[in-house]
Each structure stands twice: as C-alpha cells, then as structure tokens.
Scaffold this active site. Sequence first.
Site, mmCIF file in Angstrom:
data_model
loop_
_atom_site.group_PDB
_atom_site.id
_atom_site.type_symbol
_atom_site.label_atom_id
_atom_site.label_comp_id
_atom_site.label_asym_id
_atom_site.label_seq_id
_atom_site.Cartn_x
_atom_site.Cartn_y
_atom_site.Cartn_z
ATOM 1 C CE LYS A 266 -8.565 -1.969 -0.655
ATOM 2 N NZ LYS A 266 -9.715 -2.062 0.103
ATOM 3 C CG ASN A 267 -11.102 -0.519 -3.279
ATOM 4 O OD1 ASN A 267 -10.946 -1.284 -2.445
ATOM 5 N ND2 ASN A 267 -11.480 0.495 -2.906
ATOM 6 C CB CYS B 139 -16.058 -1.740 9.400
ATOM 7 S SG CYS B 139 -16.240 -0.443 8.302
ATOM 8 N NE ARG C 101 -17.770 0.388 4.336
ATOM 9 C CZ ARG C 101 -16.861 -0.256 3.889
ATOM 10 N NH1 ARG C 101 -15.897 -0.637 4.664
ATOM 11 N NH2 ARG C 101 -16.407 -0.632 2.563
ATOM 12 C CG ASP D 267 -11.580 4.795 -0.415
ATOM 13 O OD1 ASP D 267 -12.035 4.820 0.605
ATOM 14 O OD2 ASP D 267 -11.863 3.993 -1.361
ATOM 15 N NE ARG E 60 -8.535 -4.929 5.580
ATOM 16 C CZ ARG E 60 -9.840 -5.152 5.875
ATOM 17 N NH1 ARG E 60 -10.177 -4.942 7.339
ATOM 18 N NH2 ARG E 60 -10.759 -5.612 4.969
HETATM 19 N N1 EPU Z 1 -24.615 2.405 1.483
HETATM 20 C C1 EPU Z 1 -25.986 2.087 1.706
HETATM 21 N N2 EPU Z 1 -26.488 0.934 1.592
HETATM 22 C C2 EPU Z 1 -25.707 -0.185 0.830
HETATM 23 C C3 EPU Z 1 -24.439 0.280 0.369
HETATM 24 C C4 EPU Z 1 -23.948 1.223 0.588
HETATM 25 O O1 EPU Z 1 -26.718 2.930 2.431
HETATM 26 O O2 EPU Z 1 -26.164 -1.277 0.568
HETATM 27 C C5 EPU Z 1 -23.947 3.474 1.816
HETATM 28 C C6 EPU Z 1 -22.742 3.529 2.496
HETATM 29 O O3 EPU Z 1 -22.965 3.375 3.726
HETATM 30 C C7 EPU Z 1 -21.914 4.724 2.175
HETATM 31 C C8 EPU Z 1 -22.414 4.707 0.678
HETATM 32 O O4 EPU Z 1 -23.505 4.090 0.483
HETATM 33 O O5 EPU Z 1 -22.495 5.750 2.907
HETATM 34 C C9 EPU Z 1 -21.351 4.503 -0.465
HETATM 35 O O6 EPU Z 1 -20.813 3.142 -0.004
HETATM 36 P P1 EPU Z 1 -20.398 2.246 -1.038
HETATM 37 O O7 EPU Z 1 -21.495 0.940 -1.248
HETATM 38 O O8 EPU Z 1 -20.213 2.768 -2.225
HETATM 39 O O9 EPU Z 1 -18.998 1.405 -0.340
HETATM 40 P P2 EPU Z 1 -18.552 0.032 -0.755
HETATM 41 O O10 EPU Z 1 -18.781 -0.140 -2.348
HETATM 42 O O11 EPU Z 1 -18.949 -0.759 0.271
HETATM 43 C C10 EPU Z 1 -16.087 0.727 -1.933
HETATM 44 C C11 EPU Z 1 -15.056 0.628 -1.364
HETATM 45 C C12 EPU Z 1 -14.478 1.612 -0.250
HETATM 46 C C13 EPU Z 1 -14.717 3.266 -0.628
HETATM 47 C C14 EPU Z 1 -16.203 3.109 -0.977
HETATM 48 C C15 EPU Z 1 -16.772 4.355 -1.467
HETATM 49 C C16 EPU Z 1 -14.178 -1.624 -2.126
HETATM 50 C C17 EPU Z 1 -13.828 -2.880 -1.619
HETATM 51 N N3 EPU Z 1 -14.529 -0.681 -1.129
HETATM 52 O O12 EPU Z 1 -17.043 0.336 -0.632
HETATM 53 O O13 EPU Z 1 -12.977 1.480 -0.067
HETATM 54 O O14 EPU Z 1 -14.526 3.764 0.469
HETATM 55 O O15 EPU Z 1 -16.753 2.106 -1.975
HETATM 56 O O16 EPU Z 1 -15.788 4.845 -2.402
HETATM 57 O O17 EPU Z 1 -14.305 -1.206 -3.391
HETATM 58 C C18 EPU Z 1 -11.181 1.445 1.114
HETATM 59 O O18 EPU Z 1 -10.531 0.810 0.081
HETATM 60 O O19 EPU Z 1 -10.442 1.966 2.032
HETATM 61 C C19 EPU Z 1 -12.374 1.629 1.136
HETATM 62 C C20 EPU Z 1 -13.095 1.679 2.223
#
Ligand code: EPU
Length: 425
Positions: free
Chosen positions: A24-25, A119, A124, A311, A403
């Site tokens: 998915k990701n 969320c 996030r 995850d 999801r």
């Molecule tokens: N963060 C910031 N600022 C930003 C973006 C992120 O401070 O602008 C922080 C976040 O709050 C968190 C950390 O950086 O503490 C890492 O977050 P990241 O941005 O890597 O998460 P994401 O890209 O929004 C993806 C996956 C998540 C997974 C995370 C971490 C997708 C669609 N989602 O989210 O997947 O947990 O990376 O590996 O790729 C799931 O599939 O259940 C899921 C939540």
Amino acid sequence: MGLAYFEISGGKRLRGSVRVSGAKNAALPIMAASILCDGEVVLHDVPDVADVNFLAELLRKLGLDVERRPDRAMRLVVRDEMNCKAEYDIVRKMRASICVLGPLLAKRHRAQVALPGGCAIGDRPVDLHLRAMELLGADLELVGGDISAKAKQLVGTEMFLGGPFGSTVLGTANAMMAAVLAQGVTVIEMAACEPEVVDLANFLSACGANITGQGSPRLVIEGVKSLKGCEHRIIGDRIEAGTLMAAAAITNGELTLENCRLDHLMAYVDKLRAVGVQVERRDASTVQIASARRLEPVDVTTQPFPGMPTDLQAQIMALLCLADGNSIITEKVYPDRFMHVAELNRMGAHLRKEGPTVIVQGVKRLIGAPVMASDLRASAALVLAGLSARGVTRVSRVYHLDRGYERFEDKLRAVGAEIERKEED
Ligand code: EPU
C-alpha cells in the site's frame, strides 16, 4: 448495513502458504506520481485496500482516468489538468493525500491541498513537505485550512529533510516528485531510505527521471523536461509480511510467505529471531517462518528504515505479551502510537505505558474479549492477539484494518485460522 467486525476463535495453529500483496505505502505515492507523466501508466500488484481506493477517487477528481483491472493491475492516464485542488473531504479520510502536492506543483504549477488534521497515532505535521516545496521555489499560503502553492518553474536546490524524529517518508516522496521536473539539480540530505521510497524512485526513473542515491540518505535528482508513462510492478508489502510472520509465531504455526523480501525486514526479523522464531529465506522472494514453543522477551525501539518499523510495533507487542519475561518497547517515530495498549490489556496482557515506552510483562495466555480497533496497525495487533487467545475475540471497527490489508481474514482462514467477518446490527 452495520459496521463490520471480526469474530476470532483463538488457539488454531496456522500452517500453509500465503502470497503477500503489493505494498500500500509504495502504491500510494506511485499512483500520485502518475500526475507527472505525459503517457499511460500501468501498475501491477496494486493492493485492493481502502486507502488505494480513496486515492483513486482523489486522482479522478484531479483529472486522471484510473481504471482497475481484475488482475490487480491499475491503469492511470492524465485526461485533464484543470483541477489542482485536493479537498478536505478526501484528505481528512487519508493523510497520504498530501503526496499529490509535489506532483501538482511540478506539473501544473499550482496546487491547493487541504492540511491534514491530527489522527489516532499522533499529530503528524507536514512542515517538512512544505519546507521542501518552498526551497524548490514555490510560494505557499494558508487559505481556509488549505495550502495553496504556486510556482512558474521549480528550481533545483540542496535541502536537509530531517525532523525531530529523523527522516520523513512521504516528505521525501513529495520532494522527489517535485524535483524530477525542476530546473537543475536537487540534493536531498537525510532522505528516507524506506523500500517504498526506492520503489517510487525506480518508477520515476522508468518514466525518464534522473535520480541517483535511492535507498541512501542522499538523493540526487537532475530535473528533466518531461516524463513519459511506464509499466511498473509494486514491491511486496513488508508490513503485511511482518504481520503474517507474527501470526505464525503467535500461534506456534508454520507459514511460507511468497512475494516477501527478507532484506526489507532485517531489523524486525532480527528481533523475531531473538524471540526464538525461526525465519529462513527459501529464495529471493520466499520466506519460511516457524515458531519455537517458548518465546524469549526482547527490547524493541522503532526507527526509520533500516531500523525496526513503527508499522510493526503494535504487532510485535502482541507477540511479546506471551514471552517468558519482560520486554521494553520504545516508539521513536510516533511517540503516541499506543492505542492498542489498553485493548490488549482487556485480553489479559500486562502492559504499562511510560511516555513513549511500554513495559510488557509476559503472561501465559491471552483471553478472548470484545476489543476495538483504533488505527490500521493497532487492528492488526488485536487480530494477532485474537488468533492466540483462549476463547472468542470480537474485533470491532475493522474498517481500520481494511485500509491497508487486502482481505486479511481470507488469507488467515486459508492457513487454518478461525476468523469470520460479520456485520453489527
Ligand atoms: N514529521 C514531521 N514533519 C513532517 C513530516 C513528518 O515532523 O513534515 C514527523 C512525523 O510526525 C513522524 C516522523 O516525522 O514523527 C516520521 O513520519 P513520516 O513523514 O515518515 O510518515 P509518513 O510519511 O506520513 C509513512 C507511512 C506510515 C508510516 C510512516 C513511518 C505512508 C502512506 N504512510 O507516513 O504508514 O508509519 O511513514 O514509517 O507511506 C501505516 O501504513 O499504517 C502508516 C501509518
């Protein structure tokens, strides 16, 4: 129609072979990247999960033809480039909608994307996504809860994309998707190294982008004038694979996983082996899992890739509930991602949360109970607990699980689990 729930009669050993679905990701950002392409994109092994369907709906609103084929292929073609707005209605259902920002800005020179709210797993923020767009030369403005962005031509630059918890997966994806059509060279330092980011880079390269360093913290992207379409196979879902490994372990079972790459899961597999689970590579994409009777406790700290994935934190916690001793689990990516703790305790687990850490005191057995899913991975942990528990577990709100897991109950039933999907009255 009422909400769906699972009814699980625990204690059945899982045995057999399961094919892991496409990730998915990886599929989500790659689907969004189709906005950049002038030709037809065909993606293979796109999982049939709710989040993919949400994004398909958003992309249709953004002028793409998105066609699903019965063999899990998806065809995407840009038909109309007029609409550049991702409405709050969809973004609030799925935070990953933010990954249309980079492609819209690069290809259509403007984007309006609703800011996702909080969320179940924490705040996030998306500040790093926005910073990347600004550094590439976009003008950003906050209008009525939406980010409104404009740029006649993005220009390559050097950027550091680290936040308080390390790298950002979708932030890196957004920056990369914006930079592929920028003028000149972009260097992203502290880029996320996750296999899903590598898959996106490989997709973009097949479309004609010029990217090096994928899989390392330093990505170098030389902008090109345009991208064509391509045909691409989505990588296997390492988180689904990891969840199935835990399912084999927690039921004392034996599973063979197909479409599973061990090199995407080394930190997790290292922990499983320390717990006493046997994990063996059969070939490049087949892995066999068997569980020892006695589970050893281990300490686990989540980290960005190649560290232990957040995850899989909830799932390994479910397993460690049954270890012979105390384990400590620390969450270093989402410090509030512990909604499953109270639910597991309802099933007889001994878990105590102290800030971003949970102390797991192993118990002899879990006991079936009605429990409530709160987010995607928490639901998976409750299903795992239910598979091992004595008696019947009812996991409600499985729409969270849907999801990200494709017909998970069917996969589990095919290898011996007693699990039914039912509708609440
Ligand atoms: N963060 C910031 N600022 C930003 C973006 C992120 O401070 O602008 C922080 C976040 O709050 C968190 C950390 O950086 O503490 C890492 O977050 P990241 O941005 O890597 O998460 P994401 O890209 O929004 C993806 C996956 C998540 C997974 C995370 C971490 C997708 C669609 N989602 O989210 O997947 O947990 O990376 O590996 O790729 C799931 O599939 O259940 C899921 C939540």
